[in-house]
Scaffold this active site. Sequence first.
Site, PDB file in Angstrom:
ATOM      1  N   ARG A 179      11.484   6.691 -10.123  1.00  0.00           N
ATOM      2  CA  ARG A 179      11.610   7.722  -9.081  1.00  0.00           C
ATOM      3  C   ARG A 179      10.299   8.415  -8.746  1.00  0.00           C
ATOM      4  O   ARG A 179      10.259   9.227  -7.813  1.00  0.00           O
ATOM      5  CB  ARG A 179      12.615   8.761  -9.552  1.00  0.00           C
ATOM      6  N   GLU A 180       9.245   8.076  -9.443  1.00  0.00           N
ATOM      7  CA  GLU A 180       7.994   8.821  -9.288  1.00  0.00           C
ATOM      8  C   GLU A 180       7.163   8.186  -8.174  1.00  0.00           C
ATOM      9  O   GLU A 180       6.094   7.618  -8.388  1.00  0.00           O
ATOM     10  CB  GLU A 180       7.295   8.910 -10.642  1.00  0.00           C
ATOM     11  N   TYR A 297       6.336  14.582 -12.490  1.00  0.00           N
ATOM     12  CA  TYR A 297       5.433  15.418 -11.765  1.00  0.00           C
ATOM     13  C   TYR A 297       4.819  16.479 -12.662  1.00  0.00           C
ATOM     14  O   TYR A 297       5.376  16.829 -13.694  1.00  0.00           O
ATOM     15  CB  TYR A 297       6.143  16.074 -10.559  1.00  0.00           C
ATOM     16  N   GLU A 370       0.143  13.307 -14.515  1.00  0.00           N
ATOM     17  CA  GLU A 370       1.381  13.711 -13.846  1.00  0.00           C
ATOM     18  C   GLU A 370       0.970  14.316 -12.508  1.00  0.00           C
ATOM     19  O   GLU A 370       0.453  15.432 -12.448  1.00  0.00           O
ATOM     20  CB  GLU A 370       2.139  14.747 -14.684  1.00  0.00           C
TER      21      GLU A 370
HETATM   22  O1  0X9 Z   1       7.923  11.759 -20.733  1.00  0.00           O
HETATM   23  C1  0X9 Z   1       7.207  10.912 -20.166  1.00  0.00           C
HETATM   24  O2  0X9 Z   1       7.356   9.709 -20.288  1.00  0.00           O
HETATM   25  C2  0X9 Z   1       6.088  11.419 -19.246  1.00  0.00           C
HETATM   26  N1  0X9 Z   1       6.596  12.472 -18.412  1.00  0.00           N
HETATM   27  S1  0X9 Z   1       7.607  12.124 -17.176  1.00  0.00           S
HETATM   28  O3  0X9 Z   1       8.067  13.362 -16.636  1.00  0.00           O
HETATM   29  N2  0X9 Z   1       6.788  11.381 -16.032  1.00  0.00           N
HETATM   30  O4  0X9 Z   1       8.651  11.277 -17.652  1.00  0.00           O
HETATM   31  C3  0X9 Z   1       4.951  11.933 -20.065  1.00  0.00           C
HETATM   32  C4  0X9 Z   1       4.312  10.924 -20.971  1.00  0.00           C
HETATM   33  C5  0X9 Z   1       3.076  11.472 -21.615  1.00  0.00           C
HETATM   34  N3  0X9 Z   1       2.587  10.652 -22.686  1.00  0.00           N
HETATM   35  C6  0X9 Z   1       3.109  10.741 -23.942  1.00  0.00           C
HETATM   36  N4  0X9 Z   1       4.021  11.604 -24.250  1.00  0.00           N
HETATM   37  N5  0X9 Z   1       2.629   9.917 -24.833  1.00  0.00           N
HETATM   38 ZN    ZN Z   2       7.079   9.455 -15.594  1.00  0.00          ZN
END
Ligand code: 0X9
Ligand code: ZN
Length: 414
Positions: A179-180, A297, A370
């Site tokens: 969705r991004e 985001y 993000e």
């Molecule tokens: O949660 C995620 O996968 C990412 N955020 S999202 O809102 N786009 O889903 C952040 C990932 C950041 N990297 C790590 N946590 N290793």
């Molecule tokens: Zn993501």
Amino acid sequence: MRLLGSIVLLLVVGSALAYKTYSGYQVLKTAPLTPNVMPYINKMSRIYDFWGTPVVGRPATVMVSPEEASVVNSVLNRLRISHEVMIEDLAPIVEQDFAEQERLMRAIPRQPRVAVYNRYMTFDEIDAHIHETVDANPGVASLLDLGLSTEGRELHGIKLSNGAAGQPAVWFDCAIHAREWIAPPVCLRIIDEVLADPALRDLADWYVLPIANPDGYSFATTDDRFWRKTRRPNPGSTCVGTDPNRNFDFLWDSAGTYCSETFPGASAFSEPECAGIGNFIAANADSLILYVALHSYGPIILYPFGHTVDPVPNADDLLAAGTASATVIESVGGPTYPVENSAAGLYFTFGASDDYAYGIGAAGYAYTYELPGGGSGGFNPPASAIQRVVDETWPGLKTLVEYTIANPTTPLKK
Ligand code: 0X9
Ligand code: ZN
């Protein structure tokens, strides 16, 4: 003629009803999160669909179905997390978004080899664009072929190179979360810029994968605007898909149920999309100096690790390079991107792509960008915002590449 009219009407109504309406779905916004609630937020995120990364000191947003609303409300109340309804009903937003996208698809046809920045492109369009670009630029662009998705779509990207041996390599992938949608245009802009500027190709070999989750992205285009995961069916469950950003083979953690938006999959690299990317990164570990996953985001720039707040050995370098990039984005009129360790907000993750690229000792510099949200406050910036986001992000990514090449760092265990 009347029959034809009825068929057209049926088709229009049929296509209008083909997607998930999100009728009665709400988005709740909490007060800024405090450290003591984070263990519960971590647990909740295994069940409910948090929009964006929950971070200490900032509000979190969570999307709830009509069935989930009262439970989530009472859980938040019990945790004394004050919250408000940010979006009362997602249905009109989703309807408008699909109508707008349909209108723009008709109004703005794609030209061969020209990336579109005033509407969102479909997976098929981007794939065609990649092939045309490769064909038109022999000796500079070549096809990055990482295999097939679960539903048989090609995982295609582009390698841009000056052809010299021994160049350092930099990697960018977009839309591993379906969705991004604001991410793929940024990947396409990277390709445009590197194609146009030989000096950029003298810096490094550039690998760009505009759609890292083709099945999910296609499904989000036609059926479900807020689809996040892959499209692999889960045995015995009506809940489809795996969170590809929990499926990489670095500290993969099996915790999670099929219906969770962060379901990590049956095993590490169960998803062919993740295996394709991961195997490429491992195979190119010697040359790869920078890995960037573009998500939404934020805005926020995150660096490893996601499972611990203990700083990685070269955390200072990661912070410095990320800050150099963020400074440029702000200086060209973009938003302020804080640069943080992924787990600093005490939101712990396992099996993410950036941690894999860093953790296996491939890229000493690894990030998740993000990109800004928009529209409903989330994953759907209006098409009119694409050009601005692309324009403000590219200089920051260019700086990131220049900085990381000029300031070599020590990868984890190369
Ligand atoms: O949660 C995620 O996968 C990412 N955020 S999202 O809102 N786009 O889903 C952040 C990932 C950041 N990297 C790590 N946590 N290793
Ligand atoms: Zn993501």
